[in-house]
Design a protein around this motif. Structure first.
Motif, short mmCIF file in Angstrom:
data_model
loop_
_atom_site.label_atom_id
_atom_site.label_comp_id
_atom_site.label_asym_id
_atom_site.label_seq_id
_atom_site.Cartn_x
_atom_site.Cartn_y
_atom_site.Cartn_z
N THR A 16 0.84 -1.20 0.00
CA THR A 16 0.00 0.00 0.00
C THR A 16 0.88 1.25 0.00
O THR A 16 1.72 1.43 0.87
N ILE A 17 0.69 2.07 -1.02
CA ILE A 17 1.41 3.34 -1.10
C ILE A 17 0.44 4.43 -0.66
O ILE A 17 -0.68 4.53 -1.19
N SER A 18 0.83 5.23 0.27
CA SER A 18 -0.03 6.34 0.70
C SER A 18 0.08 7.44 -0.35
O SER A 18 1.06 8.19 -0.39
N LEU A 19 -0.90 7.52 -1.23
CA LEU A 19 -0.87 8.49 -2.33
C LEU A 19 -0.65 9.89 -1.80
O LEU A 19 -1.05 10.22 -0.68
N SER A 20 -0.02 10.72 -2.62
CA SER A 20 0.19 12.11 -2.19
C SER A 20 -1.14 12.80 -1.99
O SER A 20 -2.18 12.36 -2.51
N SER A 21 -1.12 13.89 -1.23
CA SER A 21 -2.37 14.61 -0.98
C SER A 21 -2.30 16.01 -1.57
O SER A 21 -1.23 16.61 -1.68
N SER A 22 -3.46 16.50 -1.94
CA SER A 22 -3.56 17.81 -2.58
C SER A 22 -4.64 18.61 -1.88
O SER A 22 -5.65 18.05 -1.42
N PRO A 23 -4.48 19.93 -1.78
CA PRO A 23 -5.54 20.75 -1.18
C PRO A 23 -6.84 20.62 -1.96
O PRO A 23 -6.85 20.72 -3.19
N THR A 24 -7.92 20.38 -1.24
CA THR A 24 -9.22 20.09 -1.87
C THR A 24 -10.32 20.80 -1.08
O THR A 24 -10.28 20.81 0.15
#
Length: 475
Positions: A411-419
């Motif tokens: 499991t790769i913790s996908l990058s996060s983006s301001p939403t």
């Protein structure tokens, strides 16, 4: 009070560095979001959703209780990629698609990749997307993949990885253009002050690539987009692309094969078709060659194709290269066919048909992502950290019944983006699907479709599973 989430996360944060500083390519966006404020952002978001409904920007769902037509939720906070990062991604994508195309030619001709022991013959012959009908058949300009969508993610350190190759009928391109239109229309000051790389020529580049495939070097060839019809999940996209390229949108019943040539009966009269951009699966293309029950294909199409009188994009049989089990071999393809090191790496992948891999994965399913090799769109997938014990046990039994049909990845913790979430801006996980066009040349549309998991903490970004999308800016 309007807030932008600065909190430290376990994943790579696209806007903020670990010490809370705003990354340089996000600074203009950050300043302007603070100026606009939460209530105004919400108001514009509502207007955009209404605009999407009016324009019929919809997607058909077939998942469980969520069947029906709906819009893909659009998040108004764009995802930004720096020009330096994009240069690496673009070069890596061209390299990857070039190698995959070489692989397809080889699979259907001399099979050196198999003979030299780099992949087992059984894996190719037993692949559901391998078409014996394509063996020794030369496709126009040796181009099997006119349009592809390669899914890319970032790990916790910000490294880019290829997650999946979508080569058959990759979807999502229309949303790239619609998302851009909405941002330019509703946030003109923000957009034009950010000096975003434009994507205006994308659909015309695709049309040029399709023209390149026309048999007999014909000038001004007739190109059509073949759709299964209005009940297909991506029908909006089919209509959009046909309109943008200025070509006819046709169904199988609109086409007829005579003397190994394909003809379209239109209001302008009968005309020969030179190139078919198809958006239906191989099995439905031609009832005489494949599934005899298909009512959406064209009887005799493969005979016309074999005779060299029509080009089909993407070429039939292309799916053998985007099977999730074959994915593990793409780095070897790059080294073998191009004599280069892969620029974009693969996620480490386990083959559950192998006893040692299977035993390892089954001992820690709660930490793994397990996927059915022949499925896409988030179907047939287990995300271990987010699954309960009962779901894991059901999946375990499915794996044990047909282990060769599954692969697993950590499991790769996908990058996060301001939403935008309520009236504030919070972090949500994202991935990216850039689109690569191949005719005489290979080009990449700047940016691509950023998919976003709208539920906090979720890693599921697929639109078919409830994910949304964002505009992607290269600055």
């Amino acid at each position: 009070m309007f807030t932008i989430d600065h909190s430290k996360t376990d994943c790579y944060n696209e806007m903020f560095s670990p010490d809370g500083q705003i990354r340089s390519h996000y600074q203009n966006l950050y300043r302007r979001l603070k100026t606009i404020g939460g209530s105004e952002l919400l108001e514009r978001s509502v207007k955009i959703q209404q605009q999407m409904i009016r324009q019929g920007i919809t997607f058909q769902l077939y998942s469980g209780n969520q069947t029906g037509e709906r819009t893909i939720p659009f998040d108004i906070i764009p995802r930004i990629i720096s020009g330096k990062d994009w240069e690496m991604i673009e070069t890596g994508l061209k390299q990857r698609v070039s190698a995959l195309n070489h692989f397809l030619y080889d699979v259907y001709h001399d099979q050196h990749f198999i003979k030299d022991g780099l992949i087992s013959r059984r894996r190719i012959i037993n692949n559901p997307y391998f078409l014996p009908e394509m063996v020794n058949l030369n496709v126009p300009k040796n181009v099997y993949i006119a349009l592809s969508g390669i899914d890319i993610i970032r790990d916790e350190k910000g490294n880019y990885y290829c997650l999946e190759d979508n080569l058959r009928t990759p979807s999502g391109l229309s949303y790239v253009f619609k998302n851009r239109y909405l941002m330019m229309h509703y946030f003109p000051d923000l957009f034009f002050s950010s000096h975003v790389r434009n994507i205006e020529h994308g659909t015309q580049d695709l049309l040029t690539a399709l023209h390149d495939l026309a048999p007999h070097h014909k000038n001004n060839p007739v190109v059509v987009l073949l759709t299964p019809g209005r009940y297909n999940s991506a029908y909006f996209e089919h209509v959009f692309l046909a309109q943008q390229m200025g070509i006819d949108l046709v169904e199988g019943s609109d086409l007829r094969v005579e003397d190994q040539k394909v003809f379209l009966n239109s209001i302008e009269g009968k005309k020969q078709v030179d190139v078919i951009y198809r958006r239906l699966d191989d099995n439905f293309l031609d009832p005489l060659a494949f599934n005899p029950n298909s009512v959406v294909g064209v009887a005799g199409l493969m005979n016309a194709y074999r005779a060299g009188n029509v080009a089909i994009a993407n070429a039939p049989g292309t799916g053998v290269a985007d099977d999730k089990a074959v994915y593990t071999k793409v780095p070897d393809m790059i080294r073998y066919f191009l004599n280069e090191e892969p620029i974009l790496k693969n996620i480490p992948t386990y083959q559950l048909g192998k006893k040692e891999d299977r035993e390892f994965v089954l001992s820690q399913m709660e930490k793994m992502v397990i996927k059915r090799t022949a499925l896409s769109g988030g179907y047939g997938m287990l995300i271990g950290p987010q699954a309960d014990k009962k779901t894991i046990e059901v999946f375990r039994n499915q794996v044990l019944e047909h282990p060769g049909r599954y692969i697993a990845q950590p499991t790769i913790s996908l990058s996060s983006s301001p939403t935008l979430a309520g009236g504030n801006i919070e972090n949500r996980h994202i991935d990216l699907r850039p689109f690569i066009i191949q005719g005489k040349q290979i080009s990449v549309i700047p940016g691509g479709l950023t998919r976003v998991a709208l539920n906090k903490g979720s890693l599921v970004v697929n639109s078919s599973q409830g994910g949304g999308s964002k505009d992607t800016w290269i600055v």
